[in-house]
Each structure stands twice: as structure tokens, then as C-alpha cells.
Design a protein around this motif. Structure first.
Motif, mmCIF file in Angstrom:
data_model
loop_
_atom_site.group_PDB
_atom_site.id
_atom_site.type_symbol
_atom_site.label_atom_id
_atom_site.label_comp_id
_atom_site.label_asym_id
_atom_site.label_seq_id
_atom_site.Cartn_x
_atom_site.Cartn_y
_atom_site.Cartn_z
ATOM 1 N N GLY A 373 2.016 3.633 -1.580
ATOM 2 C CA GLY A 373 0.603 3.330 -1.379
ATOM 3 C C GLY A 373 0.208 1.964 -1.881
ATOM 4 N N LEU A 374 -0.809 1.393 -1.227
ATOM 5 C CA LEU A 374 -1.305 0.062 -1.558
ATOM 6 C C LEU A 374 -2.824 0.070 -1.587
ATOM 7 N N ALA A 375 -3.374 -0.930 -2.261
ATOM 8 C CA ALA A 375 -4.813 -1.143 -2.180
ATOM 9 C C ALA A 375 -5.169 -1.616 -0.774
ATOM 10 N N ALA A 376 -6.424 -1.395 -0.393
ATOM 11 C CA ALA A 376 -6.844 -1.647 0.983
ATOM 12 C C ALA A 376 -6.665 -3.110 1.385
ATOM 13 N N GLY A 377 -6.757 -4.023 0.437
ATOM 14 C CA GLY A 377 -6.711 -5.434 0.785
ATOM 15 C C GLY A 377 -5.331 -5.993 1.018
ATOM 16 N N ALA A 378 -4.273 -5.236 0.667
ATOM 17 C CA ALA A 378 -2.917 -5.758 0.803
ATOM 18 C C ALA A 378 -2.489 -5.775 2.269
ATOM 19 N N ALA A 379 -1.596 -6.711 2.598
ATOM 20 C CA ALA A 379 -1.073 -6.844 3.954
ATOM 21 C C ALA A 379 0.443 -6.677 3.917
ATOM 22 N N VAL A 380 1.013 -6.437 5.083
ATOM 23 C CA VAL A 380 2.422 -6.066 5.190
ATOM 24 C C VAL A 380 3.128 -6.966 6.195
ATOM 25 N N SER A 381 4.291 -7.501 5.796
ATOM 26 C CA SER A 381 5.199 -8.186 6.713
ATOM 27 C C SER A 381 6.205 -7.153 7.199
ATOM 28 N N SER A 382 6.121 -6.785 8.471
ATOM 29 C CA SER A 382 6.968 -5.717 9.006
ATOM 30 C C SER A 382 8.278 -6.308 9.506
#
Length: 544
Positions: A373-382
């Protein structure tokens, strides 16, 4: 109006009439919000043509002469532009300064390959056919990762790559600054990170399974002033530089400099040197308060150097063997009430997610950071296919699509032994051109808006020179730029034959820019690496 433009514009409207002739009398004028773009365009075109392109005299812009005029119109998209060519006037109107800049890059392409040279050639005529181009990007994040940790690229090489990104309307440079094989950014509070962590005794040659070595020390790092220069140079070209400081894995260079960062009760960290091998390393950071404080101090200096909103913290490929073997780590897991080592890694990442958010920044990391889980503001490099990006988007996280199977530019470009150090899957120019960042599972859904962009990744284990980086990145980065910028139909409907036709002209631009790309017919003799073995993977890459 020749339309051999890369990336392809949205709308082109050729017109009949007299061409615009750029000569020593042409003026270059600008509205107040476009003054900086006028200065940069005057410098680029002036160097290539030898013409002064002065802003004009008296009360009339251009003094009544033929002119190029730049201005901002906020009714256009911020990065969008309209380029209009008439007999006596070329107008570039952008929704913001970035849009004006991208319009300037299109103007250079229309003028011909020699517009990208740094000094004028004799007997050149500079003509533009009349017409209108209206254009804007598909994605907000159009990036390239440059791995300077495995093989260091000196500052001038990074500045050159910023120019190449700008020429292709790419607007993010993701700098992979730290890894097991080297630490590349000066941190004043911790000088040993670069005194010891920035160089290694030797490097592997080719795939790690072959045991070939380059018996020569390798290293280098950027001073903080170097970083300030890179960031400022990028900003002038409307490129954001995203730093990556990798935690908790890929950290042996840091542990070699400061052994207390490692799991001292599970391994003799004092005996570690900067890693000379490729692959996934068992030496990872200890999950202690002291280590968290160390990296908070590192990131405090990083934030002062990189003003952009995103900071990449890696978060991938963190083996758990040392954590399992460490009594201190087992006690830490119990103290935190966590369910094992996997949750401990999530706790580590969430700590910096919160820390960065409190300072107005956004954490971005590889798709492993979703676990726990992450905070809502985090982004992901897929990177491990589409799956992580789909899961992130459905959970409300922004995603940058960069799947290994599609846009890892360290993968080989063709079958056969002629390719230098063949690694990974075959990813041809056409393969990259047909990459679609929005997977079918998200197409047409509200979650598709979370795919904020896409990125091509240049990992440099095998790339020990700027020439080799050029060979692996180009021309595939040209195809990628069109994927990231142009509003095209789904992949099966993209016209690769048309793209190849436009590349015929674009190769000459790359020649003018000094890019040592892979020729369409295969590598030139000096681009090969006979005897250096790679790690090719047979068969088509899986879509996951």
C-alpha cells in the motif's frame, strides 16, 4: 510544406503560395512571455545559418522585414503550439513557453537537417513552404531514464542528451543516480558516498554468466554545482529532471562507503567494496532509525538541487535473505508489528512516501512499491509489464508506463551475432513504434487518466561509452517519442511505413546532431563488440 516531422504533428494544413525565405535580413521577434524562447531559438538557428536574426528596429516589430514571431496564447494547451508559415512571416504561438519551444523544434525540422548543425555550411538556402501545423502532446510525462550509476556519463554528455530529448519533444530525464555499482551525486554531509562510493575497481564485460572483465577502474560523480547546471539547462528546454536515489535495495555503493548502513549482524559490511558485478545484490539497507535519518539527510540535499515535484526512490529488487538472517531485523519486525520481511519493505517505502509528501513532493518508485500500500499521492513506474500499472491506476495512483518487454532500450535490436553484446528480447524499431502505453484493460475507462505518461529506459550495464548509448537509444527513441507525443490510433493501426519514410529524413537530422545511431541495415563494423558475450532471451517477450 514538407511533413517529414518526428514526432508526427496532430494537424498539418499545407497551403499554396510563395515560400518564406530565411536570410541575413530576417528578424526574430517575440512577445514578452516568449522572450526566453526567442533567445534560445536565435542561438540555435543563428549558429546553424550564420544569420543574426535580430529582433528588429524602431517601433515596428522586425522593422518591416520578413520575420519569425513567437508569442504565447493561453487559449492553447500549455505544451501545444500553432506554427503558421506565410511568404513574409512565420508565427509560432504556444499555450505557454513550452509550447513555443516545441514549435521551435518543429521549425528546425522544417528547415532541413542542417538547421541542427552548430556552424553554418556554405551555399545553403533556407526556405519554408506555406501552411499551418497545429499540435499538442498526448501525454504529460514523456521521458527517458538514463542510468549513470552502472556506467557514468560525464556532465557534458548529459547536457547533450537533454538537447536530444528536446529535439524529440521529450520532457522528462529520469537520472538513475545510485546503485550497487556506483553513487553519482555529491552529498556534502556524507563525503564518502563519492570519495569511495563513486568508483569501482573493475567492471564486468557482457552478461554476468560469462565471467568476462574489464580490468580498469571506473567512476565519476556530479558535484552539486554540476547538478544545478544540469537542472537549469533542462529547465530552459522545458525538461524536468527526476532524481532516483535507490532504497532499500541496489545500495552496496552506499554501504561500501558507510558500512553501518548495512545489516552488520548478518554480514561483514566493513569488507564490502562498490560492487563490480551486474545483477541483483543481496546487500541491502538495514531498516533502522539511523538509516532512515541518513537517507532523510541525503534527500534533504537532493530536494534542494531538484525543484521538480517527483523524486524516485527505486524500491525494486530488494532480496530479503539478510533481513531473514538478522536478529536485529527480526526484532524490528516484531517491534513494528509487521508480518514479515515483505511488509518491512513496504514500511520502509511508506516512511519516505510520508516524508516527501510533508515537503510538498511526490514519491515515485518501481511497481514493487505497490506491495503493502501507498499514500494517495505516490506514483508508480510500471516496469514488470503492464500489470503493476493497471493495479496502480485502479487503486487511484498515477502511472508512468515503461514495461521492460517493450521500452527497455538495453534490449537487443535484432537477431544475430552482429549486434553488440546482445541482451534481452529483440526490440526492433517497429516494435517500439507499436508500443501502446494504455493497456487494453484500461482503455476507455476513467482509470486510463491515471496513465500520465510513458518512459523509455536506458540501462547501461553493457553501455560503457556515449557512442554505445547512442547506438542503443537511437533510432528507437525517435519511435518512442512519437508514441509519447502523437495522438495516433491504437498500435495495430499505426502507419509504420509512413514513419519509416519520415525517418529517411530524420536520419540526416541525427547525423547533423552527431548521433551514432544504429543504421537501418545493421551495425557498422566499429559498432560491433566481437567476443563480448551477452544474455539474449529467445522468443517473443511476454505481455504481462
Amino acid at each position: 510544406m514538407a511533413m517529414e516531422i518526428i514526432p508526427a504533428p496532430r494537424v498539418t494544413s499545407p497551403a499554396s503560395g510563395t515560400p518564406f525565405v530565411l536570410d541575413e535580413h530576417t528578424a526574430l521577434t517575440a512577445g514578452p512571455e516568449a522572450a526566453g524562447e526567442a533567445r534560445r531559438l536565435r542561438s540555435a538557428l543563428g549558429a546553424a545559418t550564420g544569420f543574426p536574426l535580430l529582433p528588429g528596429r524602431g517601433g515596428l516589430p522586425g522593422g518591416g522585414r520578413a520575420r519569425i514571431h513567437l508569442e504565447v496564447d493561453p487559449s492553447l494547451p500549455d505544451e501545444g503550439y500553432r506554427l503558421e508559415v506565410g511568404a513574409e512571416r512565420v508565427g509560432i504561438t504556444g499555450g505557454g513557453p513550452a509550447g513555443v519551444s516545441w514549435g521551435g523544434q518543429t521549425l528546425r525540422q522544417l528547415l532541413g537537417p542542417d538547421a541542427f548543425r552548430r556552424a553554418p555550411l556554405p551555399d545553403r538556402a533556407w526556405r519554408l513552404e506555406p501552411g499551418v501545423i497545429e499540435d499538442a502532446p498526448r501525454f504529460a510525462w514523456r521521458g527517458m531514464l538514463l542510468d549513470v550509476a552502472r556506467h557514468f556519463m560525464p556532465k557534458d554528455g548529459v547536457l547533450r542528451y537533454l538537447d536530444l530529448l528536446a529535439a524529440h519533444k521529450l520532457n522528462v530525464l529520469h537520472l538513475h543516480l545510485t546503485d550497487d555499482q556506483g553513487w553519482r551525486i555529491e552529498i556534502q554531509r556524507y563525503p564518502r558516498l563519492t570519495e569511495q562510493g563513486a568508483w569501482r575497481e573493475r567492471s564486468m564485460l557482457g552478461g554476468r554468466q560469462h565471467g568476462q572483465w574489464e580490468e580498469r577502474p571506473h567512476g565519476g560523480f556530479y558535484t552539486q554545482d554540476d547538478i544545478r547546471e544540469i537542472v537549469a539547462y533542462a529547465a530552459e528546454r522545458h525538461i524536468a529532471v527526476v532524481p532516483e536515489i535507490d532504497v532499500p535495495g541496489h545500495s552496496q555503493a552506499a554501504i561500501a562507503a558507510y558500512p553501518e548502513l548495512g545489516n552488520t549482524d548478518a554480514v561483514d559490511t566493513g569488507s564490502l567494496a562498490v560492487w563490480t558485478r551486474w545483477g541483483i545484490n543481496e546487500n541491502v539497507l538495514a531498516p533502522t532509525d539511523a538509516v532512515l535519518a541518513f537517507y532523510e539527510n541525503v534527500l534533504t540535499e537532493v530536494l534542494a538541487l531538484f525543484p521538480g515535484r517527483f523524486v524516485h526512490i527505486g524500491g525494486d529488487e530488494c532480496p530479503k535473505a539478510q533481513w531473514k538472517a538478522s536478529p536485529a531485523v527480526r526484532a524490528r519486525i516484531a517491534e513494528l508489528g509487521l508480518n514479515g520481511e515483505d511488509e518491512l519493505q513496504s514500511w520502509f517505502i511508506r516512511h519516505f512516501d510520508t516524508w516527501l509528501a510533508e515537503r510538498g513532493r511526490r514519491l515515485i518508485g518501481w511497481d514493487e512499491i505497490l506491495e503493502g500500500g501507498l499514500a494517495a499521492g505516490a506514483a508508480v513506474s510500471s516496469w514488470r509489464g503492464y500489470a503493476g500499472g493497471i493495479a496502480a491506476a485502479e487503486a487511484g495512483h498515477d502511472v508512468v508506463m515503461c514495461p521492460e518487454q517493450q521500452v527497455y532500450l538495453d534490449h537487443r535490436q535484432a537477431e544475430g551475432e552482429q549486434e553488440p553484446i546482445p541482451v534481452g528480447y529483440v526490440r526492433t524499431l517497429e516494435d517500439v513504434y507499436r508500443f501502446e502505453p494504455v493497456p487494453p484493460q484500461l482503455a476507455g475507462t476513467a482509470e486510463a487518466a491515471h496513465v500520465i505518461g510513458t518512459q523509455a529506459n536506458v540501462w547501461t550495464e553493457m553501455m560503457d561509452s556515449a557512442r554505445y548509448v547512442d547506438y542503443m537509444a537511437f533510432p528507437r527513441l525517435c519511435a518512442f517519442s512519437e508514441v509519447a507525443w502523437s495522438s495516433l490510433a491504437p498500435p495495430l493501426e499505426r502507419d509504420f511505413a509512413d514513419f519509416e519514410h519520415r525517418m529517411d529524413a530524420h536520419y540526416r537530422r541525427l547525423d547533423a546532431l552527431g548521433v551514432e545511431y544504429r543504421p537501418p541495415g545493421g551495425p557498422l563494423p566499429w559498432q560491433r563488440r566481437p567476443g563480448v558475450l551477452g544474455r539474449p532471451i529467445e522468443g517473443p517477450p511476454p505481455i504481462v
